[in-house]
Design a protein around this motif. Structure first.
Motif, PDB file in Angstrom:
ATOM      1  N   ALA A  19      -5.557  -9.664  11.724  1.00  0.00           N
ATOM      2  CA  ALA A  19      -6.536 -10.729  11.684  1.00  0.00           C
ATOM      3  C   ALA A  19      -6.740 -11.434  10.301  1.00  0.00           C
ATOM      4  O   ALA A  19      -7.210 -12.608  10.041  1.00  0.00           O
ATOM      5  CB  ALA A  19      -7.787  -9.834  12.203  1.00  0.00           C
ATOM      6  N   GLY A  20      -6.443 -10.730   9.125  1.00  0.00           N
ATOM      7  CA  GLY A  20      -6.351 -10.882   7.868  1.00  0.00           C
ATOM      8  C   GLY A  20      -5.205 -12.204   7.641  1.00  0.00           C
ATOM      9  O   GLY A  20      -5.232 -13.223   6.983  1.00  0.00           O
ATOM     10  N   PRO A  74      -5.992 -15.848  10.445  1.00  0.00           N
ATOM     11  CA  PRO A  74      -7.615 -16.046  10.321  1.00  0.00           C
ATOM     12  C   PRO A  74      -7.620 -17.104  11.537  1.00  0.00           C
ATOM     13  O   PRO A  74      -8.856 -17.201  11.961  1.00  0.00           O
ATOM     14  CB  PRO A  74      -8.002 -16.422   9.144  1.00  0.00           C
ATOM     15  CG  PRO A  74      -6.579 -16.889   8.469  1.00  0.00           C
ATOM     16  CD  PRO A  74      -5.556 -16.208   8.824  1.00  0.00           C
ATOM     17  N   ASP A  75      -6.755 -18.094  11.758  1.00  0.00           N
ATOM     18  CA  ASP A  75      -6.988 -19.227  12.739  1.00  0.00           C
ATOM     19  C   ASP A  75      -6.457 -18.914  13.959  1.00  0.00           C
ATOM     20  O   ASP A  75      -6.449 -20.015  14.702  1.00  0.00           O
ATOM     21  CB  ASP A  75      -6.292 -20.493  11.720  1.00  0.00           C
ATOM     22  CG  ASP A  75      -6.864 -20.890  10.598  1.00  0.00           C
ATOM     23  OD1 ASP A  75      -8.018 -20.741  10.348  1.00  0.00           O
ATOM     24  OD2 ASP A  75      -6.254 -21.251   9.777  1.00  0.00           O
ATOM     25  N   GLU A  79     -16.160 -11.803   5.816  1.00  0.00           N
ATOM     26  CA  GLU A  79     -14.948 -10.537   5.964  1.00  0.00           C
ATOM     27  C   GLU A  79     -14.665 -10.060   4.729  1.00  0.00           C
ATOM     28  O   GLU A  79     -14.530  -8.680   4.588  1.00  0.00           O
ATOM     29  CB  GLU A  79     -13.751 -11.209   6.586  1.00  0.00           C
ATOM     30  CG  GLU A  79     -13.778 -11.546   8.029  1.00  0.00           C
ATOM     31  CD  GLU A  79     -13.956 -10.232   8.948  1.00  0.00           C
ATOM     32  OE1 GLU A  79     -13.327  -9.067   8.567  1.00  0.00           O
ATOM     33  OE2 GLU A  79     -14.614 -10.211   9.821  1.00  0.00           O
ATOM     34  N   HIS A  89      -5.464 -11.822   1.512  1.00  0.00           N
ATOM     35  CA  HIS A  89      -5.469 -12.858   2.495  1.00  0.00           C
ATOM     36  C   HIS A  89      -7.003 -13.285   2.817  1.00  0.00           C
ATOM     37  O   HIS A  89      -7.302 -14.448   3.171  1.00  0.00           O
ATOM     38  CB  HIS A  89      -4.950 -12.369   3.801  1.00  0.00           C
ATOM     39  CG  HIS A  89      -3.577 -12.247   4.010  1.00  0.00           C
ATOM     40  ND1 HIS A  89      -2.545 -11.312   3.622  1.00  0.00           N
ATOM     41  CD2 HIS A  89      -2.377 -13.357   4.232  1.00  0.00           C
ATOM     42  CE1 HIS A  89      -1.589 -11.567   3.920  1.00  0.00           C
ATOM     43  NE2 HIS A  89      -1.383 -13.062   4.175  1.00  0.00           N
ATOM     44  N   LEU A  90      -7.950 -12.462   2.865  1.00  0.00           N
ATOM     45  CA  LEU A  90      -9.277 -12.752   3.072  1.00  0.00           C
ATOM     46  C   LEU A  90      -9.589 -13.682   1.904  1.00  0.00           C
ATOM     47  O   LEU A  90     -10.823 -14.452   2.379  1.00  0.00           O
ATOM     48  CB  LEU A  90     -10.297 -11.346   3.007  1.00  0.00           C
ATOM     49  CG  LEU A  90      -9.792 -10.407   4.029  1.00  0.00           C
ATOM     50  CD1 LEU A  90     -10.849  -9.288   3.883  1.00  0.00           C
ATOM     51  CD2 LEU A  90     -10.160 -11.204   5.460  1.00  0.00           C
ATOM     52  N   HIS A 132      -4.221  -7.171   2.365  1.00  0.00           N
ATOM     53  CA  HIS A 132      -5.316  -7.949   3.084  1.00  0.00           C
ATOM     54  C   HIS A 132      -6.244  -8.494   2.402  1.00  0.00           C
ATOM     55  O   HIS A 132      -7.017  -9.594   2.687  1.00  0.00           O
ATOM     56  CB  HIS A 132      -6.211  -6.721   4.086  1.00  0.00           C
ATOM     57  CG  HIS A 132      -6.883  -7.126   5.083  1.00  0.00           C
ATOM     58  ND1 HIS A 132      -6.550  -7.724   6.264  1.00  0.00           N
ATOM     59  CD2 HIS A 132      -8.306  -6.641   4.949  1.00  0.00           C
ATOM     60  CE1 HIS A 132      -7.762  -7.934   6.938  1.00  0.00           C
ATOM     61  NE2 HIS A 132      -8.787  -7.382   6.214  1.00  0.00           N
ATOM     62  N   ASN A 137     -12.427 -16.415   3.455  1.00  0.00           N
ATOM     63  CA  ASN A 137     -13.492 -15.668   4.626  1.00  0.00           C
ATOM     64  C   ASN A 137     -14.366 -14.956   3.772  1.00  0.00           C
ATOM     65  O   ASN A 137     -14.252 -13.623   3.532  1.00  0.00           O
ATOM     66  CB  ASN A 137     -12.772 -15.061   5.686  1.00  0.00           C
ATOM     67  CG  ASN A 137     -13.688 -14.637   6.694  1.00  0.00           C
ATOM     68  OD1 ASN A 137     -14.878 -14.546   6.847  1.00  0.00           O
ATOM     69  ND2 ASN A 137     -13.134 -14.621   8.085  1.00  0.00           N
ATOM     70  N   THR A 179      -0.498 -20.048   5.253  1.00  0.00           N
ATOM     71  CA  THR A 179      -1.272 -19.499   6.462  1.00  0.00           C
ATOM     72  C   THR A 179      -0.209 -19.543   7.647  1.00  0.00           C
ATOM     73  O   THR A 179       0.237 -20.640   8.003  1.00  0.00           O
ATOM     74  CB  THR A 179      -2.397 -20.438   6.520  1.00  0.00           C
ATOM     75  OG1 THR A 179      -3.156 -20.585   5.615  1.00  0.00           O
ATOM     76  CG2 THR A 179      -3.073 -19.877   8.023  1.00  0.00           C
ATOM     77  N   GLN A 220      -8.452 -14.019  17.904  1.00  0.00           N
ATOM     78  CA  GLN A 220     -10.053 -13.876  17.538  1.00  0.00           C
ATOM     79  C   GLN A 220     -10.640 -13.419  18.873  1.00  0.00           C
ATOM     80  O   GLN A 220     -11.649 -12.432  19.006  1.00  0.00           O
ATOM     81  CB  GLN A 220     -10.295 -15.099  16.961  1.00  0.00           C
ATOM     82  CG  GLN A 220     -10.072 -15.449  15.599  1.00  0.00           C
ATOM     83  CD  GLN A 220     -10.484 -16.686  14.951  1.00  0.00           C
ATOM     84  OE1 GLN A 220     -11.074 -17.527  15.986  1.00  0.00           O
ATOM     85  NE2 GLN A 220     -10.246 -17.160  13.921  1.00  0.00           N
TER      86      GLN A 220
END
Length: 276
Positions: free
Chosen positions: A184-185, A188-189, A5, A86-87, A83, A2, A94, A194
């Protein structure tokens, strides 16, 4: 990965590290708070052009080595470093937020008769609770699934002041948003997560303010003071425990000091639930 982000996260974290914290001279002509881009690049051992591209969301896919160097340069905590990984798309896999609950977990909270206990998922949806938790939090059995989200309660419910003081609400709100940022990190899907964030950004200026701070910290143990209309104030330790093999779920327990007035208040509340 991402990119947007990641870029936002790097910019915000850079603004919060002072030169003195990393052993650099402060100088007198700094127009912005925190470190300069060149200083971060120097501390991380990379070119200034490479770092600028990362902050602009157009850089290459950074390696773990690069991310670890940035984590050290920006003095990230363990949660913030996770985090960052993950980003950048460096999670081992995932994960996803599942809709099922382990039956053994339901049995466990049922056996905890003298301790308020509930199950919370990564979206802050309450998934299950025992009778004492229901009595402590009030009215859980009478609301629909859309009203069982703790984030919505904290930022949108007009009744929250009856249970938490302004100081408690502020502390809990900040911790919850930082924890939701971490979620959220990790997920993400997840469209529901979201959608929750988008909803709160649109409806709650306070949430939007905290979200913009980009604080990342997984909730663990936290002291909380709850006011109940029947038994009064309860000073509790809110223990947030991960569920084995289910990273999307956490078991939350409210414990009190043995022999304290709060301990007696919980016992009184349990007797009320048994007699009702």
């Amino acid at each position: 990965m991402n990119r947007d982000e990641l870029a936002d996260f790097l910019r915000v974290r850079r603004s919060r590290v002072t030169p003195a914290e990393v052993g650099l001279p402060g100088g007198e002509r700094r127009r912005t708070p925190g470190l300069r881009r060149q200083e971060v690049a120097q501390l991380a051992g990379m070119s200034i052009d490479y770092y600028i591209r990362l902050e602009q969301g157009r850089g290459p896919h950074p390696s773990r080595q690069v991310l670890n160097a940035l984590a050290r340069a920006l003095m990230l905590s363990q949660d913030e470093r996770a985090h960052l990984l993950h980003l950048a798309g460096h999670a081992v896999e995932t994960p996803r937020i599942r809709e099922d609950l382990p039956e053994s977990l339901l049995h466990l909270i049922g056996f905890l008769e003298e301790v308020p206990a509930y199950v919370l998922d990564a979206r802050y949806d309450l998934r299950a609770w025992n009778p004492l938790a229901g009595a402590l939090m009030g009215g859980l059995d009478t609301v629909g699934p859309d009203d069982l989200n703790v984030i919505r309660w904290v930022f949108m419910s007009p009744d929250i002041a009856e249970h938490l003081s302004d100081e408690e609400k502020g502390r809990f709100a900040r911790a919850s948003v930082a924890d939701l940022r971490a979620a959220a990190g990790r997920y993400p899907d997840d469209r529901k997560l979201q959608a929750l964030v988008a909803e709160m950004l649109a409806l709650s200026p306070h949430f939007a303010e905290l979200w913009a701070r980009y604080e990342v910290e997984i909730r663990r143990e936290q002291r909380k003071q709850v006011t109940h209309p029947l038994v009064g104030t309860i000073d509790a330790i809110c223990q947030v425990m991960p569920v084995p093999d289910r990273d999307d779920l956490r078991l939350v327990l409210y414990t009190t000091e043995p022999g304290s007035p709060s301990h007696q208040a919980l016992r009184d509340l349990r007797q009320l639930t048994l007699s009702s």
